[in-house]
Scaffold this active site. Structure first.
Site, PDB file in Angstrom:
ATOM      1  N   THR A 271      15.995 -15.702   1.530  1.00 30.45           N
ATOM      2  CA  THR A 271      15.992 -16.168  -0.045  1.00 30.45           C
ATOM      3  C   THR A 271      16.355 -14.974  -0.593  1.00 30.45           C
ATOM      4  OG1 THR A 271      13.806 -15.715  -0.631  1.00 30.45           O
ATOM      5  CG2 THR A 271      13.965 -17.840   0.401  1.00 30.45           C
TER       6      THR A 271
ATOM      7  N   LYS B 143      -1.408 -11.324  -0.468  1.00 30.30           N
ATOM      8  CA  LYS B 143      -1.268 -12.458   0.461  1.00 30.30           C
ATOM      9  C   LYS B 143      -2.598 -13.016   1.210  1.00 30.30           C
ATOM     10  CE  LYS B 143       3.014 -13.689  -0.843  1.00 30.30           C
ATOM     11  NZ  LYS B 143       3.126 -14.680  -1.627  1.00 30.30           N
TER      12      LYS B 143
ATOM     13  N   ASN C 120       3.469 -21.553  -5.336  1.00 25.46           N
ATOM     14  CA  ASN C 120       4.397 -20.710  -4.645  1.00 25.46           C
ATOM     15  C   ASN C 120       5.074 -19.721  -5.326  1.00 25.46           C
ATOM     16  OD1 ASN C 120       6.558 -20.688  -2.327  1.00 25.46           O
ATOM     17  ND2 ASN C 120       7.763 -21.395  -4.169  1.00 25.46           N
TER      18      ASN C 120
ATOM     19  N   TYR D  67       1.712  -6.238  -1.422  1.00 26.20           N
ATOM     20  CA  TYR D  67       2.143  -7.573  -1.070  1.00 26.20           C
ATOM     21  C   TYR D  67       1.302  -8.276  -0.244  1.00 26.20           C
ATOM     22  CZ  TYR D  67       5.473 -11.451   0.038  1.00 26.20           C
ATOM     23  OH  TYR D  67       5.876 -12.497   0.514  1.00 26.20           O
TER      24      TYR D  67
ATOM     25  N   SER E  59       1.958 -15.665   3.035  1.00 23.55           N
ATOM     26  CA  SER E  59       3.025 -15.034   3.749  1.00 23.55           C
ATOM     27  C   SER E  59       2.415 -14.518   5.289  1.00 23.55           C
ATOM     28  CB  SER E  59       3.503 -13.700   3.214  1.00 23.55           C
ATOM     29  OG  SER E  59       4.303 -12.906   3.983  1.00 23.55           O
TER      30      SER E  59
END
Ligand code: NAD
Length: 266
Positions: free
Chosen positions: A186, A155, A86, A151, A138
């Site tokens: 987060t 993913k 993760n 990113y 994601s």
């Protein structure tokens, strides 16, 4: 019977920590791995001392993977029921302006780290009946996201690896799942896109999009481990994107182009 065991990277914070709490509440042993030593120490206090093991490690280091998993499986009585791959970081901003260092960092953590984890965990998962590998991708792995090119690329790689291993590891009795959430509040959303002074969190708020509580993600992981779906799509935006990517990809493309044009115009 020995307690079931889950090993979690990025376990000191956010989604990883919430998943650890959810599984621990069901009596599982948890292994928390993270680069953040202070964060791990603080997280550890929330668990029964005899049911938690912590590992300061960098997912980019194969040697650290081997040592941590060997130790955890010895502590769990020989079992690894779930490997939760993760840990991840976000690097925003335009692709052309990304530094070489950021490029290597995001690909190293978000792709290589996940691949090394799956590879190192395989023998232990194979030796544990009914085991499961869960990789965190994601919503950016559903349709590539302009402004988050690297990113998204990472993913999509995680999603591809997961779909492939779901087939390849079925004869070994290992289930494979890929977690694809939209926005969760987060520390990852503290990321500031280079050249701007706005965090990703502010961007989500300004766009009027939703935050999904981290506990909802934790429950989705629990249900995913005990269910039969490969893709664990969590959050309103992720679900809408999955629908649109399948039935009206042209609309997503148009929206992304318009948004980027508006940003450039200021
Ligand atoms: P977070 O920042 O709270 O947690 C990530 C953890 O990973 C941190 O504790 C960090 O120290 C750790 N980490 C970073 N680099 C590491 C490395 N090299 N080795 C070991 N640990 C490392 O963020 P989060 O939102 O809980 O993110 C967890 C995962 O969820 C990530 O893969 C992220 O891409 C994904 N995700 C997050 C969101 C969101 O909106 N927050 C949405 C979709 C997917």
């Amino acid at each position: 019977m020995t307690a079931k065991a889950i090993f979690i990277t990025g376990g000191a914070s956010g989604i990883g920590l919430a998943v650890a709490k959810h599984f621990a509440a069901q009596g599982w042993r948890v292994g928390l791995a993270d680069v953040n030593a202070a964060g791990l120490e603080a997280a550890k206090a929330g668990f029964a001392a005899d049911k938690v093991n912590t590992y300061v490690m960098d997912v980019r280091d194969r040697g650290q993977w081997d040592a941590a998993l060997k130790d955890f499986v010895a502590a769990s009585g020989g079992r690894l029921d779930v490997m939760f791959n993760n840990a991840g970081i976000a690097v925003g901003g335009t692709f052309a302006d990304t530094s070489a260092e950021d490029m290597d960092r995001v690909l190293g953590i978000n792709i290589n780290g996940v691949i090394y984890g799956a590879y190192a965990a395989h023998p232990y998962l194979k030796a544990t009946p009914g085991s499961c590998l869960v990789n965190t991708a994601s919503a950016a792995g559903i349709y590539g996201s302009a402004g988050l090119a690297l990113y998204s690329a990472g993913k999509f790689a995680v999603r591809g690896l997961s779909e492939a291993l779901d087939g390849e590891w079925a004869p070994d009795g290992i289930k494979v799942r890929v977690l694809m959430p939209s926005f969760i509040d987060t520390p990852l959303l503290d990321t500031v896109a280079p050249g701007t002074n706005r965090t990703a969190r502010e961007g989500v708020r300004d766009a009027g999009l939703e935050f999904t509580p981290v506990e909802v993600v934790a429950k989705a992981v629990w249900d995913g481990v005990h269910g039969d779906k490969v893709h664990l799509i969590v959050g309103k935006t992720a679900k809408r994107l999955a629908f649109a990517a399948r039935w009206m990809p042209g609309a997503i493309r148009k929206q992304a182009r318009n948004r980027i044009l508006e940003t450039r115009r200021g």
